[in-house]
Design a protein around this motif. Structure first.
Motif, PDB file in Angstrom:
ATOM      1  N   UNK A   9     -18.330  -0.427  12.662  1.00 19.77           N
ATOM      2  CA  UNK A   9     -18.376  -0.621  11.215  1.00 19.77           C
ATOM      3  C   UNK A   9     -17.039  -0.150  10.644  1.00 19.77           C
ATOM      4  N   UNK A  10     -16.292  -1.019  10.014  1.00 17.75           N
ATOM      5  CA  UNK A  10     -15.016  -0.622   9.432  1.00 17.75           C
ATOM      6  C   UNK A  10     -14.783  -1.393   8.144  1.00 17.75           C
ATOM      7  N   UNK A  11     -13.877  -0.869   7.323  1.00 24.81           N
ATOM      8  CA  UNK A  11     -13.601  -1.521   6.051  1.00 24.81           C
ATOM      9  C   UNK A  11     -12.230  -1.128   5.536  1.00 24.81           C
ATOM     10  N   UNK A  12     -11.742  -1.912   4.599  1.00 21.54           N
ATOM     11  CA  UNK A  12     -10.428  -1.644   4.024  1.00 21.54           C
ATOM     12  C   UNK A  12     -10.407  -2.184   2.608  1.00 21.54           C
ATOM     13  N   UNK A  13      -9.795  -1.406   1.713  1.00 18.55           N
ATOM     14  CA  UNK A  13      -9.645  -1.806   0.313  1.00 18.55           C
ATOM     15  C   UNK A  13      -8.170  -1.827  -0.036  1.00 18.55           C
ATOM     16  N   UNK A  14      -7.764  -2.815  -0.831  1.00 16.94           N
ATOM     17  CA  UNK A  14      -6.392  -2.904  -1.279  1.00 16.94           C
ATOM     18  C   UNK A  14      -6.346  -3.533  -2.661  1.00 16.94           C
ATOM     19  N   UNK A  15      -5.169  -3.461  -3.278  1.00 19.05           N
ATOM     20  CA  UNK A  15      -4.913  -4.147  -4.540  1.00 19.05           C
ATOM     21  C   UNK A  15      -3.734  -5.104  -4.416  1.00 19.05           C
TER      22      UNK A  15
END
Length: 699
Positions: free
Chosen positions: A375-381
């Motif tokens: 389970x992995x995730x990434x947030x960016x703008x």
């Protein structure tokens, strides 16, 4: 002795603290950073000039060695010349004690240069303890220093690879190259873990390791990895005060590179920190507020799930606020920040808490960087920061709105949840595919009727995906076509798209190789010509003053195809005065003629307006072209590192009837971002408040 050394480390802090406060909130009376240096007595100037001339002569006799084809060691000697020459030529001796420091640097530079010129073995390349090294930066071709502490246990001929800790220094308004190098020659630093190499990047002076300072960290790391045996799974990033702010930034933007992050004090975002620390209430234009998302780490806090983080603060330190903000931002993700607090301690390390920090970092180092979980995730703008572990975001629906990708691996399928993303890639290198053949044999559940390997996007659509490679690798790209997701990368339709490294805003152009292009023609508008020439002169001066390099500058008539291929071109003037701008003017989305600057249906009189913009260079769309701007924060923002954020988006129209000041290049009468295809967006009310997204809830 150790206690004395620790006390010396913190001697500059009271001096720095005295200049913070209400006086640094006065935009009309901005003190100079760095401050003007002291007078250099004539006899000392002559002595240093003679030493510089001797060193320069010896450096000129150095030729590349055939037995070292990969490494050019000349910068390791030349950096000592640069440090002393800059201090002398730019009035950056701040204390009489620095004259002796300059003598020390010249002796070491001369010693190294003579060793290289005579073809002897460069002893500093196999030295333990404190070592100063240097590299040539891709940004402007300048030589930049970094310091190392090499453990006594390091075996230069052995096979073992070593843990490396990157240490980000605190704010130092007089931290010239001369002072930085001397400090790296005489002090170990705050932490020297056993059997660990400590890398001290310079960060191009006093910018909290942002912008070109950020690039310096990666360039210094790459240089160190080339020269020493580094275990890539045991690299951490750490810092205190301004360096603590840097540690937050590198943790949230690049979370899966490090085995641990260890921010101490510092700041983690802009508006609330400046209110607490500087008693400043900010009310910026909507686009500037939007651009806080670039470096405001609380908006990226969920990415800390991918990197073990140990924060430190003194209990009575104002800058404890940074960790408190991050702890608050992490709670919606179900994460409790590991926050070591030094009891009854202000802006320094408390001995017991320091030991606890070291114990936890040592434990994490023994484990090393862990493989990405199922389970992995990434947030960016922004696509500037678009990668974490096995995930790469290739395209966004809209920049500066939160974009997230979350990946789960279940039996023989991937489940992907996406917000504000239109293309992405999943990549597992050889031996690491989670789609195990054992799952195929043992699983009685098939997620689809026809294929064993499938991928679900937002629980709405199943997409066929490739089988494992024979080396147990797995890689696939996906893109959105209308409302449907398809296997494969975004098709090349010949048009422009924002992508990693070519996504703006204006400041992004100065994180890679750039060149200022000086106009040689005569502008039709004297006011614009005077403004542009003044801003170019300022840009050259402030690039050296604030980012410690020498900007490449060429006349427009001298620009070659090689320049167009190699650099982001920064064009000064207007189409009538700059030959390169004239060549590309009809290929830009904003029309600039002798009469007007035409932005959609809005016209601005060219006689007293100028255009600032960033855009893929029509002569080479793999590089930027920038009009009439260097980095966009100005003198007022130098006073506090939390202010050093982008001040302009992708384009802006400047009314030249208002002269430049410590915050602005003139009066900004219109500004916005280009869309994802580098075209104008529909007009909006420039005074409309921006909605700054809060971190998403844990899903």
């Amino acid at each position: 002795m150790r206690k004395i050394a620790l006390l010396l480390l913190f001697l500059p802090l009271p001096a720095i603290a005295r200049v913070d406060g209400p006086d640094d909130n006065q935009t009309a009376q901005v003190r100079r950073i760095p401050k003007e240096g002291i007078d250099v007595p004539d006899e000392i100037r002559r002595e240093l000039e003679q030493g510089l001339k001797q060193l320069e002569t010896t450096l000129a006799t150095i030729t590349p060695r055939a037995d070292l084809p990969v490494l050019d060691l000349r910068p390791d000697a030349a950096i000592f010349h640069k440090a002393v020459a800059d201090a002398l030529n730019h009035n950056e001796f701040f204390d009489p004690a620095e004259f002796d420091k300059a003598r020390v640097l010249l002796r070491e530079g001369q010693r190294r240069a003579e060793i290289l010129a005579l073809g002897r073995d460069p002893d500093w390349t196999r030295a333990t303890g404190r070592v100063v090294r240097a590299y040539v930066s891709k940004i402007d071709g300048s030589i930049q220093p970094y310091g190392l502490v090499i453990p006594e246990s390091y075996e230069f001929r052995g096979k073992d690879r070593y843990r490396l800790d990157i240490w980000f220094h605190g704010r130092g308004e007089t931290l010239s190259e001369l002072n930085f190098i001397h400090e790296r020659m005489t002090r170990d630093g705050e932490f020297t873990p056993r059997d660990t190499i400590v890398l001290h990047p310079y960060g191009r002076y006093c910018n909290a390791f942002k912008f070109a300072g950020e690039v310096d960290v990666y360039e210094a790391l790459d240089s160190t990895r080339t020269r020493y045996k580094i275990d890539d799974d045991r690299i951490s990033e750490r810092g205190f005060s301004m360096g603590g702010a840097a540690a937050w930034q590198f943790a949230v933007h690049d979370p899966t590179r490090w085995f641990a992050a260890n921010p101490g004090a510092g700041f983690s975002e802009t508006p609330r920190f400046l209110n607490v620390f500087q008693s400043e209430t900010l009310d910026p234009p909507w686009y500037e507020r939007t651009l806080w998302s670039l470096y405001d780490c609380d908006k990226w806090a969920g990415n800390l799930r991918m990197v073990p983080t140990v924060a430190y603060s003194g209990e009575i330190d104002k800058q404890k606020q940074a960790a408190d903000i991050m702890a608050e931002a992490l709670k919606p993700y179900g994460v409790e920040l590991a926050h070591i607090i030094g009891p009854n301690t202000a802006h320094k390390y408390e001995p017991g808490a320091k030991q606890e920090v070291e114990r936890r970092l040592d434990d994490l180092a023994r484990l090393g960087r862990q493989p990405a979980p199922g389970q992995q995730g990434f947030r960016t703008f922004t696509l500037r920061y678009n990668q974490s572990a096995n995930l790469t975001i290739d395209a966004l629906e809209e920049h500066w709105k939160p974009a997230e990708i979350r990946l789960g691996v279940f039996d023989t399928s991937f489940l992907v949840e996406i917000d504000n993303v239109t293309a992405f890639t999943i990549d597992y290198p050889a031996g690491s595919s989670p789609l195990s053949e054992e799952f195929l044999k043992e699983s009685a559940v098939s997620p689809g009727p026809d294929r064993e390997f499938l991928l679900s996007i937002n629980h709405l659509q199943w997409v066929d995906i490739p089988l494992n490679g024979s080396d147990r690798s797995w890689r696939a790209s996906f893109h959105k076509a209308g409302d449907t997701w398809k296997l494969g990368p975004l098709p090349d339709d010949g048009g422009l798209r924002k992508k990693h490294g070519l996504q703006g805003p204006i400041d992004d152009a100065f994180m890679d190789s750039f060149m200022f292009v000086r106009p040689t023609g005569e502008s039709s508008h004297p006011k614009l010509a005077a403004w542009s020439n003044s801003e170019l002169d300022r840009a050259i001066e402030h690039w050296r003053r604030h980012f410690r390099g020498v900007a490449r500058v060429k006349d427009d008539t001298e620009i070659t195809d090689t320049d167009i291929a190699a650099h982001n071109l920064v064009l000064w003037g207007d189409p009538s005065s700059n030959a390169i701008l004239r060549r590309i003017a009809d290929k830009l989305p904003i029309v600039w003629t002798d009469q007007a600057i035409q932005v959609g249906d809005t016209t601005h009189d060219a006689a007293h307006h100028a255009l600032i913009a960033i855009y893929p260079n029509p002569l080479n769309p793999e590089r930027y072209v920038v009009l009439n701007s260097s980095f966009t924060f100005r003198e007022y923002d130098y006073l506090n590192n939390a202010r050093q954020t982008p001040k302009l988006p992708d384009w802006a129209v400047i009314d030249l009837d208002t002269p430049p000041d410590s915050r602005h290049p003139g009066k900004v009468v219109a500004a916005d971002f280009f869309d994802e295809r580098w075209q104008l967006k529909p007009p909006r009310n420039q005074n409309e408040p921006a909605v700054v997204p809060e971190p998403a809830q844990n899903r």
